[in-house]
Scaffold this motif. Structure first.
Motif, PDB file in Angstrom:
ATOM      1  N   GLU A 173       0.871  -1.172   0.000  1.00  0.00           N
ATOM      2  CA  GLU A 173       0.000   0.000   0.000  1.00  0.00           C
ATOM      3  C   GLU A 173       0.907   1.220   0.000  1.00  0.00           C
ATOM      4  N   GLU A 174       0.775   2.082  -0.987  1.00  0.00           N
ATOM      5  CA  GLU A 174       1.615   3.268  -1.043  1.00  0.00           C
ATOM      6  C   GLU A 174       0.988   4.380  -0.216  1.00  0.00           C
ATOM      7  N   PRO A 175       1.733   4.925   0.749  1.00  0.00           N
ATOM      8  CA  PRO A 175       1.164   5.979   1.589  1.00  0.00           C
ATOM      9  C   PRO A 175       0.690   7.173   0.772  1.00  0.00           C
ATOM     10  N   THR A 176      -0.361   7.810   1.246  1.00  0.00           N
ATOM     11  CA  THR A 176      -0.835   9.044   0.634  1.00  0.00           C
ATOM     12  C   THR A 176       0.091  10.202   0.984  1.00  0.00           C
ATOM     13  N   GLY A 177       0.677  10.127   2.174  1.00  0.00           N
ATOM     14  CA  GLY A 177       1.623  11.145   2.602  1.00  0.00           C
ATOM     15  C   GLY A 177       2.602  10.563   3.594  1.00  0.00           C
ATOM     16  N   GLY A 178       3.780  11.192   3.706  1.00  0.00           N
ATOM     17  CA  GLY A 178       4.804  10.707   4.620  1.00  0.00           C
ATOM     18  C   GLY A 178       5.893   9.932   3.891  1.00  0.00           C
ATOM     19  N   HIS A 179       6.837   9.409   4.654  1.00  0.00           N
ATOM     20  CA  HIS A 179       8.002   8.752   4.089  1.00  0.00           C
ATOM     21  C   HIS A 179       8.257   7.410   4.790  1.00  0.00           C
TER      22      HIS A 179
END
Length: 240
Positions: free
Chosen positions: A51-57
Motif C-alpha cells: 500500500e503506497e502511503p498518501t503522505g509521509g516517508h
C-alpha cells in the motif's frame, strides 16, 4: 531497519492511517495489536509499499522507499507472510520455495533446493516437499509460507495476521515456528490477535486504534500497566 515518518493513508474519503510514526530496530521483534479496522495491516503493508502511503516517508535499512526503487529495495530487504498463504496451487511445495530464489535472486537450482530443504526442516515439513499445497492443512500451508519467506534470506519479515485464517487446532503449530524464528537475528513485525505470542516474543508492543498509535511499550508494561484507557478496555475484553 524500518522507519515510518508521518504516514497518512486514505482510501477515497476514508482516512485509514493518521500521521503514524514508528521505528523498528535491527533484530527487533515488534508486535502490533488493536481492534479490527484500526489500521494495523495497512501499516505493515505500507512498510513494503504493498500500500503506497498518501503522505509521509518510509525508510528501509536507511534508504527511503519510493515508487521508483520499491521493487529492488523491497526484494532485497523484506519478505512477507500473508493471512491467506498465497501459495501457487499448481506447483509443488518445493517449487513454491525455489521459484523466487531462482528467478529473482539468480540462485542455481541446486542452491535454491538446498535452501528450501533447510527451511522445510526449520518448519518441520521436509516430508511435504513434493506434494501440492492443496493437499495440506491450513497450518501446514502457513508454515510453508513462512519457509518461503525465509528462503528469500531477507533481514526483515513482515507477518500480517498469519494465524487469522486458521482453525484453533492449527494456530499453535504456526506460532511455535514463529517463536523459534524470534530467537534468530531477524527483524520481525507481526500483526496479530494472539496475546500469548505477543507477551512471549515481542521486544515491543504497539497498540493501534482509529488509524493511530495509541500506546507502545514492553510486553511487561503493556500487559501489566497499560496507561491508556482504550488499551485497558481492549485487553479486558480479550484476556480473561
Amino acid at each position: 531497519m524500518i522507519k515510518l515518518d508521518h504516514i497518512n493513508k486514505y482510501f477515497g474519503e476514508l482516512h485509514v492511517l493518521k500521521d503514524v510514526c514508528l521505528e523498528v530496530a535491527e533484530g527487533e521483534k515488534l508486535v502490533i495489536i488493536g481492534p479490527s479496522g484500526s489500521g494495523k495491516s495497512t501499516t505493515v503493508r505500507c512498510m513494503n509499499f504493498l500500500e503506497e502511503p498518501t503522505g509521509g516517508h518510509v525508510y528501509i535499512d536507511g534508504k527511503e522507499l519510493t515508487s521508483r526503487n520499491r521493487t529492488h529495495l523491497v526484494r532485497d530487504t523484506t519478505s512477507m507472510v500473508f493471512q491467506q498463504f498465497n501459495l501457487y496451487p499448481h506447483m509443488t511445495v518445493l517449487r513454491n520455495l525455489t521459484l523466487a530464489p531462482m528467478k529473482l535472486h539468480h540462485k542455481s537450482r541446486h542452491e535454491a533446493e538446498a535452501l528450501a530443504y533447510h527451511y522445510l526442516d526449520v518448519v518441520g515439513l521436509r516430508d511435504k516437499a513434493h506434494v501440492y499445497p492443496t493437499t495440506l492443512s491450513g497450518g501446514q500451508q502457513q508454515r510453508i509460507a513462512i519457509a518461503r519467506a525465509l528462503c528469500a534470506q531477507t533481514k526483515i519479515i513482515l507477518f500480517d495476521e498469519p494465524t487469522s485464517a486458521l482453525d484453533p487446532e492449527t494456530i499453535q503449530e504456526v506460532l511455535d515456528v514463529m517463536i523459534r524464528l524470534a530467537k534468530e537475528n531477524i527483524t520481525m513485525v507481526v500483526v496479530t490477535h494472539e496475546m500469548g505470542f505477543a507477551r512471549q516474543v515481542a521486544d515491543r508492543v504497539v497498540f493501534m486504534a482509529d488509524g493511530q498509535i495509541i500506546e507502545e511499550g514492553t510486553p511487561e508494561h503493556f500487559f501489566e500497566h497499560p496507561e491508556n484507557e482504550r488499551v485497558r478496555q481492549f485487553l479486558g475484553k480479550i484476556i480473561r
